[in-house]
Design an enzyme around this catalytic site. Structure first.
Site, PDB file in Angstrom:
ATOM      1  N   LYS A 175      -1.530  -4.630  -2.354  1.00 20.58           N
ATOM      2  CA  LYS A 175      -1.493  -3.326  -3.021  1.00 20.58           C
ATOM      3  C   LYS A 175      -1.172  -3.556  -4.490  1.00 20.58           C
ATOM      4  CE  LYS A 175       0.324   1.067  -1.331  1.00 20.58           C
ATOM      5  NZ  LYS A 175       1.513   1.674  -0.723  1.00 20.58           N
TER       6      LYS A 175
HETATM    7  C1  E4P Z   1       1.076   5.004  -0.140  1.00 20.01           C
HETATM    8  O1  E4P Z   1       0.608   3.927   0.190  1.00 20.01           O
HETATM    9  C2  E4P Z   1       2.472   5.224  -0.558  1.00 20.01           C
HETATM   10  O2  E4P Z   1       3.282   4.291   0.102  1.00 20.01           O
HETATM   11  C3  E4P Z   1       3.026   6.566  -0.171  1.00 20.01           C
HETATM   12  O3  E4P Z   1       2.082   7.354   0.523  1.00 20.01           O
HETATM   13  C4  E4P Z   1       3.764   7.259  -1.267  1.00 20.01           C
HETATM   14  O4  E4P Z   1       4.189   8.501  -0.800  1.00 20.01           O
HETATM   15  P1  E4P Z   1       5.388   9.321  -1.444  1.00 20.01           P
HETATM   16  O5  E4P Z   1       4.838  10.205  -2.506  1.00 20.01           O
HETATM   17  O6  E4P Z   1       5.929  10.115  -0.276  1.00 20.01           O
HETATM   18  O7  E4P Z   1       6.385   8.320  -1.962  1.00 20.01           O
END
Ligand code: E4P
Length: 221
Positions: free
Chosen positions: A83
């Site tokens: 990522k």
């Molecule tokens: C995506 O891969 C992220 O880990 C996640 O969905 C972020 O979400 P949040 O806005 O609840 O932190």
């Protein structure tokens, strides 16, 4: 649409894996920090439970640092997806990793144009953050919808992960938009699963069965 679990919590992952609905896992530095676990060991532990893609995020802010981290993360398990945050460094890293056949998830996407650039760089997945846009009065799902459309028109193989999911309606809307994946927190999956009428229905069936027991033969009871 596949469902990924957005967590680094092993108990949650094991539970959802047992339900038979777990397509993969996404983690991020916040989710890993919340667990207080060693990052690399936790990714290995998740990989022992999950066959599908497991996103592990780099922390470097420059492209070569991201690639170096990715090389290590990619050795943790064959299903690790790297990522990287969208941006100049992130795209450069995604392009390099893609040329080496290492799958990537370009994250922190807040516009279809960012998603388009990520797809052009060779990203395997892009993650538009729905909830964080909704939080600031912008239509998060519109970015998912637009990105799916852009990828379809352009014939991109890059998959759209609807991320930053806050509630079950987000999940349904992502599916209706044609998102390939929604990555969902455990508590949202629980809300999706339960319905008060199901609980009432089960309680009634059990109560009625108690009454009926008197008429059963010993072999049936
Ligand atoms: C995506 O891969 C992220 O880990 C996640 O969905 C972020 O979400 P949040 O806005 O609840 O932190």
């Amino acid at each position: 649409m596949r469902l990924f679990l957005d967590t680094a919590n092993l108990d949650e992952i094991k539970k959802v894996a047992a339900w038979g609905v777990l397509g993969g896992v996404t983690t991020n530095p916040t989710l890993v920090a919340k667990e207080g676990a060693d990052f690399h060991r936790r990714i290995r532990d998740i990989a022992a439970v999950v066959d599908g893609p497991i996103s592990a995020e780099v922390l470097a802010t420059d492209a070569s640092g991201m690639v170096r981290e990715a090389e290590i993360l990619a050795t943790l398990a064959p299903n690790v997806v790297i990522k990287v945050p969208v941006g100049e460094a992130g795209l450069t890293a995604a392009a390099e990793l893609s040329s080496r056949g290492i799958p990537t998830n370009v994250t922190l996407i807040f516009s279809a144009n960012q998603a388009l650039l990520a797809a052009l760089s060779g990203a395997t997945y892009v993650s538009p953050f729905v909830g964080r846009l909704d939080d600031i009065s912008q239509d998060g799902m519109a970015v998912v919808r637009e990105t799916v459309e852009v990828f379809r028109q352009g014939g991109f193989a890059t998959q759209v992960i609807a991320a930053s999911i806050r509630h079950p309606i987000h999940v349904l809307d992502a599916a209706k938009c044609g998102a390939h994946v929604a990555t969902v927190p455990f508590k949202v999956l629980q809300v999706m699963l339960h319905h008060p009428l199901t609980d009432v229905g089960v309680a009634h069936f059990l109560a009625d069965w108690e009454k009926a027991k008197a008429h059963l033969t010993s072999a049936e009871s």
